[in-house]
Write a protein that holds these residues in place. Structure first.
Motif, PDB file in Angstrom:
ATOM      1  N   ALA A  81       0.852  -1.188   0.000  1.00  0.00           N
ATOM      2  CA  ALA A  81       0.000   0.000   0.000  1.00  0.00           C
ATOM      3  C   ALA A  81       0.889   1.240   0.000  1.00  0.00           C
ATOM      4  O   ALA A  81       1.846   1.322   0.764  1.00  0.00           O
ATOM      5  N   HIS A  82       0.563   2.177  -0.866  1.00  0.00           N
ATOM      6  CA  HIS A  82       1.369   3.383  -1.054  1.00  0.00           C
ATOM      7  C   HIS A  82       0.547   4.589  -0.614  1.00  0.00           C
ATOM      8  O   HIS A  82      -0.511   4.835  -1.176  1.00  0.00           O
ATOM      9  N   VAL A  83       1.033   5.295   0.390  1.00  0.00           N
ATOM     10  CA  VAL A  83       0.377   6.543   0.810  1.00  0.00           C
ATOM     11  C   VAL A  83       1.207   7.674   0.222  1.00  0.00           C
ATOM     12  O   VAL A  83       2.296   7.978   0.719  1.00  0.00           O
ATOM     13  N   PRO A  84       0.731   8.273  -0.875  1.00  0.00           N
ATOM     14  CA  PRO A  84       1.576   9.229  -1.593  1.00  0.00           C
ATOM     15  C   PRO A  84       1.702  10.554  -0.856  1.00  0.00           C
ATOM     16  O   PRO A  84       0.933  10.843   0.067  1.00  0.00           O
ATOM     17  N   GLU A  85       2.676  11.338  -1.313  1.00  0.00           N
ATOM     18  CA  GLU A  85       2.848  12.686  -0.795  1.00  0.00           C
ATOM     19  C   GLU A  85       1.598  13.501  -1.137  1.00  0.00           C
ATOM     20  O   GLU A  85       1.009  13.314  -2.196  1.00  0.00           O
ATOM     21  N   GLY A  86       1.187  14.371  -0.240  1.00  0.00           N
ATOM     22  CA  GLY A  86       0.072  15.257  -0.568  1.00  0.00           C
ATOM     23  C   GLY A  86      -1.296  14.680  -0.247  1.00  0.00           C
ATOM     24  O   GLY A  86      -2.318  15.252  -0.623  1.00  0.00           O
ATOM     25  N   ARG A  87      -1.307  13.532   0.424  1.00  0.00           N
ATOM     26  CA  ARG A  87      -2.536  12.969   1.037  1.00  0.00           C
ATOM     27  C   ARG A  87      -3.582  12.438   0.076  1.00  0.00           C
ATOM     28  O   ARG A  87      -4.015  11.328   0.206  1.00  0.00           O
ATOM     29  N   ARG A  88      -4.074  13.258  -0.862  1.00  0.00           N
ATOM     30  CA  ARG A  88      -5.034  12.783  -1.863  1.00  0.00           C
ATOM     31  C   ARG A  88      -6.203  12.007  -1.290  1.00  0.00           C
ATOM     32  O   ARG A  88      -6.526  10.916  -1.749  1.00  0.00           O
ATOM     33  N   ILE A  89      -6.820  12.546  -0.285  1.00  0.00           N
ATOM     34  CA  ILE A  89      -8.054  11.930   0.190  1.00  0.00           C
ATOM     35  C   ILE A  89      -9.207  12.444  -0.670  1.00  0.00           C
ATOM     36  O   ILE A  89      -9.040  13.388  -1.437  1.00  0.00           O
ATOM     37  N   PHE A  90     -10.376  11.846  -0.550  1.00  0.00           N
ATOM     38  CA  PHE A  90     -11.516  12.301  -1.332  1.00  0.00           C
ATOM     39  C   PHE A  90     -12.259  13.387  -0.553  1.00  0.00           C
ATOM     40  O   PHE A  90     -12.853  13.105   0.493  1.00  0.00           O
ATOM     41  N   PRO A  91     -12.220  14.642  -1.056  1.00  0.00           N
ATOM     42  CA  PRO A  91     -12.756  15.762  -0.273  1.00  0.00           C
ATOM     43  C   PRO A  91     -14.265  15.694  -0.061  1.00  0.00           C
ATOM     44  O   PRO A  91     -14.769  16.153   0.957  1.00  0.00           O
ATOM     45  N   GLY A  92     -14.995  15.084  -1.031  1.00  0.00           N
ATOM     46  CA  GLY A  92     -16.456  15.065  -0.932  1.00  0.00           C
ATOM     47  C   GLY A  92     -17.006  13.846  -0.202  1.00  0.00           C
ATOM     48  O   GLY A  92     -18.222  13.704  -0.065  1.00  0.00           O
ATOM     49  N   LEU A  93     -16.124  12.960   0.263  1.00  0.00           N
ATOM     50  CA  LEU A  93     -16.577  11.774   1.004  1.00  0.00           C
ATOM     51  C   LEU A  93     -16.283  11.958   2.492  1.00  0.00           C
ATOM     52  O   LEU A  93     -15.392  12.710   2.874  1.00  0.00           O
ATOM     53  N   THR A  94     -17.040  11.244   3.309  1.00  0.00           N
ATOM     54  CA  THR A  94     -16.812  11.337   4.753  1.00  0.00           C
ATOM     55  C   THR A  94     -15.530  10.589   5.125  1.00  0.00           C
ATOM     56  O   THR A  94     -14.982   9.808   4.335  1.00  0.00           O
TER      57      THR A  94
END
Ligand code: ATP
Length: 239
Positions: A81-94
Motif C-alpha cells: 500500500a502506497h500513501v503518496p505525498e500530498g494525502r489525496r483523500i476524497f474531499p467530498g466523502l466522509t
C-alpha cells in the motif's frame, strides 16, 4: 525474512534518469527510512516499487517474487500500500467512506468485516472516530494525513510505503503522527518511510538509506547515520 528487495533499479522520466542502480531491502517487521534532499529520487523509489513508474532496469522482489513488471493494481493485491505525498483523500466523502475505500483491493468484504476494520482504524486514530461523519475537505492537514495512513492500512498491506507524511504539518502534529507510526510498527507493520525530516524518521526507524541525485550514498542504523558527518551536514541541520 526479506520482504522487499530492490536490485540495481534504475528509473527514468522520459530522458531524465531519476534512479541510478538503487539496491535496498526491507525485512519483515522493519521500519526503514529513505532520506535525501529535494529531488533526490525518494518519491520515485516508492513510485517504482508500487508500479506507478516502470523501472528501466533492475529487479524488485516482494517475498522473493519479482513484481517490477506488474501493474499498480496487481502490486496492491500482492500487499503493497502506497500513501503518496500530498494525502489525496476524497474531499467530498466522509472520513468513514474514505477509510472504507482503502479496502477496495480486498475483494468483496461483508458489511460486518468492513465495519470491524474501520473500528480498528478508529482505535489507532481516535481523532478520526470523532470526525467519522465529517467530509474530507473539512479536515486539517494533520487529520487528512492520518486519514491517508488509515486508508493505506485498510488494504491490510504486508508493506506500507509512506511518502513524506510530515510535510507541511506543525511540529506538534508531526509528533502525533510519529506516535501513530510507532503504534503501527508495534502492531508488526513493515514500513518504508520517505522523509525530509531526518531526525524524526531516524527516531522511529531500524535502518536508513540516503539518496543523492538518484544514487544511494550510504546506509546504516540510525545511530550510525546520526554520527556520519556527511549525513549530518547535508540532512540534519549541520555540525
Ligand atoms: P521531493 O521531496 O521533492 O519529492 P524526491 O527525492 O522525492 O524529492 P523525486 O520526486 O523522486 O525526488 O524526483 C527525482 C527526480 O526526478 C528529480 O530530478 C525530479 O525533478 C524528477 N522528476 C520527478 N517527477 C517527474 C516527472 N513526473 N517528470 C519528469 N521528471 C520528474
Amino acid at each position: 525474512m526479506r520482504l522487499l528487495e530492490l536490485q540495481s533499479v534504475s528509473s527514468f522520466y522520459g530522458n531524465v534518469q531519476a534512479l541510478r542502480q538503487v539496491s535496498l531491502h526491507v525485512d519483515e517487521g522493519e521500519v526503514v527510512t529513505l532520506l535525501g534532499a529535494n529531488g533526490a529520487g525518494k518519491s520515485t523509489t516508492l513510485r517504482t516499487i508500487s508500479g506507478l513508474v516502470s523501472p528501466a532496469e533492475g529487479t524488485i522482489l516482494l517475498g522473493g517474487e519479482p513484481i517490477q513488471r506488474l501493474s499498480p493494481e496487481a502490486i496492491v493485491r500482492r500487499g503493497i500500500a502506497h500513501v503518496p505525498e500530498g494525502r489525496r483523500i476524497f474531499p467530498g466523502l466522509t472520513v468513514t467512506e474514505n477509510i472504507q475505500l482503502g479496502a477496495s483491493n480486498r475483494g468483496r468484504l461483508s458489511k460486518a468485516e468492513l465495519a470491524r476494520d474501520v473500528e480498528e482504524m478508529f482505535t489507532i486514530f481516535p481523532d478520526l472516530k470523532r470526525l467519522s461523519r465529517a467530509l474530507g475537505w473539512s479536515l486539517s492537514g494533520g487529520q487528512q494525513q492520518m486519514l491517508a495512513v488509515a486508508r493505506g492500512l485498510m488494504a491490510r498491506p504486508r508493506l506500507l510505503l509512506l511518502d513524506e507524511p510530515s510535510l507541511g504539518l506543525a511540529p506538534i502534529i508531526v509528533q502525533q503522527l510519529f506516535g501513530v507510526i510507532r503504534d503501527i510498527r508495534a502492531r508488526g507493520m513493515t514500513i518504508l518511510l520517505v522523509e525530509q525530516n531526518a531526525n524524526m524518521a531516524l527516531s522511529v526507524a531500524d535502518r536508513g538509506y540516503v539518496l543523492e541525485t538518484g544514487r544511494l550514498i550510504t546506509e546504516g542504523r540510525p545511530q550510525e547515520l546520526l554520527n556520519n558527518e556527511e549525513v549530518r551536514a547535508a540532512y540534519l541541520g549541520g555540525g
